[in-house]
Design a protein around this motif. Structure first.
Motif, PDB file in Angstrom:
ATOM      1  N   ALA A  79       0.853  -1.188   0.000  1.00 56.47           N
ATOM      2  CA  ALA A  79       0.000   0.000   0.000  1.00 56.47           C
ATOM      3  C   ALA A  79       0.888   1.238   0.000  1.00 56.47           C
ATOM      4  CB  ALA A  79      -0.903   0.001   1.220  1.00 56.47           C
ATOM      5  N   PRO A  80       0.770   2.101  -0.993  1.00 52.75           N
ATOM      6  CA  PRO A  80       1.617   3.298  -1.036  1.00 52.75           C
ATOM      7  C   PRO A  80       1.298   4.254   0.103  1.00 52.75           C
ATOM      8  CG  PRO A  80      -0.082   3.414  -2.715  1.00 52.75           C
ATOM      9  CD  PRO A  80      -0.164   2.034  -2.136  1.00 52.75           C
ATOM     10  N   ILE A  81       2.335   4.837   0.709  1.00 55.63           N
ATOM     11  CA  ILE A  81       2.182   5.814   1.778  1.00 55.63           C
ATOM     12  C   ILE A  81       2.728   7.143   1.276  1.00 55.63           C
ATOM     13  CG2 ILE A  81       2.792   6.413   4.146  1.00 55.63           C
ATOM     14  CD1 ILE A  81       3.141   3.458   4.701  1.00 55.63           C
ATOM     15  N   SER A  82       1.867   8.142   1.168  1.00 55.53           N
ATOM     16  CA  SER A  82       2.272   9.437   0.613  1.00 55.53           C
ATOM     17  C   SER A  82       1.795  10.569   1.508  1.00 55.53           C
ATOM     18  CB  SER A  82       1.698   9.608  -0.807  1.00 55.53           C
ATOM     19  OG  SER A  82       2.134   8.571  -1.651  1.00 55.53           O
ATOM     20  N   PRO A  83       2.426  10.755   2.670  1.00 55.93           N
ATOM     21  CA  PRO A  83       2.026  11.868   3.535  1.00 55.93           C
ATOM     22  C   PRO A  83       2.292  13.199   2.849  1.00 55.93           C
ATOM     23  CG  PRO A  83       3.475  10.312   4.682  1.00 55.93           C
ATOM     24  CD  PRO A  83       3.551   9.983   3.234  1.00 55.93           C
ATOM     25  N   PRO A  84       1.409  14.167   3.023  1.00 54.20           N
ATOM     26  CA  PRO A  84       1.654  15.494   2.434  1.00 54.20           C
ATOM     27  C   PRO A  84       2.832  16.179   3.124  1.00 54.20           C
ATOM     28  CG  PRO A  84      -0.281  15.520   3.846  1.00 54.20           C
ATOM     29  CD  PRO A  84       0.128  14.086   3.711  1.00 54.20           C
ATOM     30  N   TYR A  93       9.362  19.337  -3.584  1.00 52.65           N
ATOM     31  CA  TYR A  93       8.297  18.721  -4.383  1.00 52.65           C
ATOM     32  C   TYR A  93       7.444  17.777  -3.529  1.00 52.65           C
ATOM     33  CZ  TYR A  93      11.027  20.561  -8.251  1.00 52.65           C
ATOM     34  OH  TYR A  93      11.730  21.390  -9.102  1.00 52.65           O
ATOM     35  N   GLY A  94       7.218  18.182  -2.280  1.00 53.34           N
ATOM     36  CA  GLY A  94       6.344  17.425  -1.405  1.00 53.34           C
ATOM     37  C   GLY A  94       6.979  16.251  -0.695  1.00 53.34           C
ATOM     38  N   ARG A  95       8.278  16.033  -0.921  1.00 52.45           N
ATOM     39  CA  ARG A  95       8.936  14.893  -0.313  1.00 52.45           C
ATOM     40  C   ARG A  95      10.081  15.352   0.592  1.00 52.45           C
ATOM     41  NH1 ARG A  95       9.292  10.447  -5.255  1.00 52.45           N
ATOM     42  NH2 ARG A  95       7.024  10.306  -5.622  1.00 52.45           N
ATOM     43  N   PRO A  96      10.321  14.635   1.711  1.00 55.62           N
ATOM     44  CA  PRO A  96      11.377  15.061   2.635  1.00 55.62           C
ATOM     45  C   PRO A  96      12.758  14.727   2.098  1.00 55.62           C
ATOM     46  CG  PRO A  96      10.351  13.039   3.415  1.00 55.62           C
ATOM     47  CD  PRO A  96       9.572  13.462   2.213  1.00 55.62           C
ATOM     48  N   GLU A  97      13.678  15.670   2.259  1.00 56.75           N
ATOM     49  CA  GLU A  97      15.068  15.472   1.879  1.00 56.75           C
ATOM     50  C   GLU A  97      15.965  16.007   2.979  1.00 56.75           C
ATOM     51  OE1 GLU A  97      16.121  17.132  -1.855  1.00 56.75           O
ATOM     52  OE2 GLU A  97      14.786  15.851  -3.020  1.00 56.75           O
ATOM     53  N   LYS A  98      17.177  15.462   3.049  1.00 59.22           N
ATOM     54  CA  LYS A  98      18.144  15.945   4.023  1.00 59.22           C
ATOM     55  C   LYS A  98      18.517  17.389   3.706  1.00 59.22           C
ATOM     56  CE  LYS A  98      22.735  15.045   5.899  1.00 59.22           C
ATOM     57  NZ  LYS A  98      23.937  14.194   5.869  1.00 59.22           N
ATOM     58  N   MET A  99      18.613  18.211   4.732  1.00 60.83           N
ATOM     59  CA  MET A  99      18.915  19.624   4.552  1.00 60.83           C
ATOM     60  C   MET A  99      20.421  19.872   4.607  1.00 60.83           C
ATOM     61  SD  MET A  99      17.600  22.827   6.885  1.00 60.83           S
ATOM     62  CE  MET A  99      15.898  22.341   6.639  1.00 60.83           C
ATOM     63  N   GLY A 100      20.928  20.596   3.625  1.00 59.40           N
ATOM     64  CA  GLY A 100      22.285  21.128   3.726  1.00 59.40           C
ATOM     65  C   GLY A 100      23.401  20.262   3.182  1.00 59.40           C
ATOM     66  N   GLY A 101      23.137  19.025   2.734  1.00 57.00           N
ATOM     67  CA  GLY A 101      24.219  18.205   2.200  1.00 57.00           C
ATOM     68  C   GLY A 101      25.166  17.721   3.283  1.00 57.00           C
ATOM     69  N   TYR A 102      26.449  17.543   2.925  1.00 56.45           N
ATOM     70  CA  TYR A 102      27.412  16.993   3.875  1.00 56.45           C
ATOM     71  C   TYR A 102      28.745  17.716   3.738  1.00 56.45           C
ATOM     72  CZ  TYR A 102      29.514  14.592  -0.130  1.00 56.45           C
ATOM     73  OH  TYR A 102      30.114  14.324  -1.314  1.00 56.45           O
ATOM     74  N   THR A 103      29.580  17.537   4.747  1.00 53.23           N
ATOM     75  CA  THR A 103      30.939  18.069   4.738  1.00 53.23           C
ATOM     76  C   THR A 103      31.917  16.917   4.867  1.00 53.23           C
ATOM     77  OG1 THR A 103      30.240  20.131   5.797  1.00 53.23           O
ATOM     78  CG2 THR A 103      32.589  19.593   5.899  1.00 53.23           C
TER      79      THR A 103
END
Length: 379
Positions: free
Chosen positions: A7-12, A38-48
């Motif tokens: 079952a797909p899970i697509s929280p806003p 675009y409505g999807r969570p991503e890590k903020m700021g990249g990496y060092t």
């Protein structure tokens, strides 16, 4: 019974923190260092990038912890090495355990003129191709001096192997003197999992002698480390070996992780419980644990709490995790067991939680801060 469908899970997008779980069902309730794209969570700021030194082989297990002065460390295990990084400058330190040290026989090196391949004579050396070996105290022979760290190229016999020196010998001879000391790291593991197709695979008489088999049920597992911290000390074990300990106080001296003498030598995985027991998951579906509060005492007796138990469902143990609050889980390849601390003569009670839900790989499990375990099974 019809086949189940995912079952797909697509929280806003967005995090709601001011409402109860029941009200915000289907929405994100918490996050850290996350942004929505675009409505999807991503890590903020990249990496060092903290270090430019590569590991020897891909790391399969990482462990972050702090010492008693709150300095941060990260340990990384590959199929060949065990490393540690310290927060001051994140310099890579090799703490791979040492398997053996000693002195070679007189003139152990044989060189061939114009070649940089050196044969090393050592009775019952126990090395494998790819192992790391170090020599010191050698005298020059054939125009080269075999001192330093090398990788084993080939095993020519039980009493000899070859290395690549890097400089060609000027003559064909044997030498090195009578004072060559050696240091052997633990043998390398498999970099990738595979099946064994050689001699002994399959039932007796299944095919002709010496014929490679086309099918196999014998699995050669890749090396995967189990890493956990006992206070400020790092405990480490690889599948098929024993358990090793490393103290951050030894960092400046360059000391390696050392084997815990009394620990089992057929460990497949290891973890530490909230009650300060080290659990060793061993060959033959056996679970061993040390005396409470003492990871150097593993022999059960009337005066300690060390113990051993053999589980039944499955063909091999894969991994274990503590859930806190006296509970731990141990997975075989086909089942999950619950271990509960009782403090009685048997120390832990164990019971089968469920069948057909075994763990597919040692690191395919996570435990959240609430003590819930999530894992991947074969199906």
């Amino acid at each position: 019974m019809p086949e189940g469908r995912p079952a797909p899970i697509s929280p806003p997008a967005g995090v709601i923190k001011q409402e109860s779980d029941a009200v915000i069902e289907g929405r994100w309730k918490d996050s850290q260092w996350v942004r929505f794209v675009y409505g999807r969570p991503e890590k903020m700021g990249g990496y060092t990038q903290q270090t430019e030194t590569f590991t020897d082989g891909p790391p399969r297990t990482l462990k972050a912890w702090r010492d008693l002065e709150a300095y941060r460390y990260i340990a990384a295990g590959t199929y060949k090495k065990l490393y540690v990084y310290e927060e001051t400058d994140w310099t890579q330190t090799d703490i791979t355990p040492i398997a053996a040290t000693g002195t070679l026989g007189s003139n152990p090196f044989t060189m061939t003129s114009g070649s940089d391949i050196v044969s090393v004579a050592h009775t019952s050396h126990g090395r494998s191709a790819g192992d790391t070996v170090s020599f010191s105290g050698a005298s020059a022979a054939g125009g080269i001096t075999v001192d330093g760290t090398y990788t084993v190229l080939t095993i020519t016999s039980a009493n000899a192997y070859t290395i690549q020196h890097g400089s060609n010998a000027s003559s064909s001879t044997s030498g090195g003197g009578a004072s060559v000391t050696y240091t052997y790291e633990i043998s390398v593991g498999a970099i990738l999992g595979t099946f064994g197709y050689g001699y002994g695979v399959g039932r007796y008489g299944l095919s002709t002698y010496g014929t490679p088999r086309e099918d196999s049920t014998i699995v050669i597992s890749p090396r995967v480390w189990s890493l956990d911290n006992w206070g400020e000390n790092l405990l480490a074990a690889f599948n098929g070996g024993s358990i090793y300990a490393w103290d951050p106080d030894d960092l400046s001296g360059g000391d390696r992780a050392e084997r815990i003498t009394d620990a089992p030598i057929d460990v497949l995985a290891m973890f530490i419980t909230e009650e300060r027991f080290v659990f060793a998951l061993c060959e033959g579906m056996r679970v061993d644990w040390c005396h409470q509060g003492d990871y150097e005492d593993w022999t059960p007796s009337a005066s300690n709490t060390a113990n051993s138990r053999r589980l039944q469902v499955g063909s091999t143990l894969v991994a274990g995790r503590t859930l806190g609050k006296t509970y731990s889980l141990v997975w075989s390849d086909s089942a999950c067991y619950i271990f509960q601390y009782t403090g009685s003569a048997s120390v832990y009670s164990s019971r089968l939680a469920a069948r057909n839900c075994g763990l597919i790989a040692p690191n395919a499990v996570a435990v959240d801060s609430y003590g819930n375990a999530y894992w991947m099974s074969h199906d």
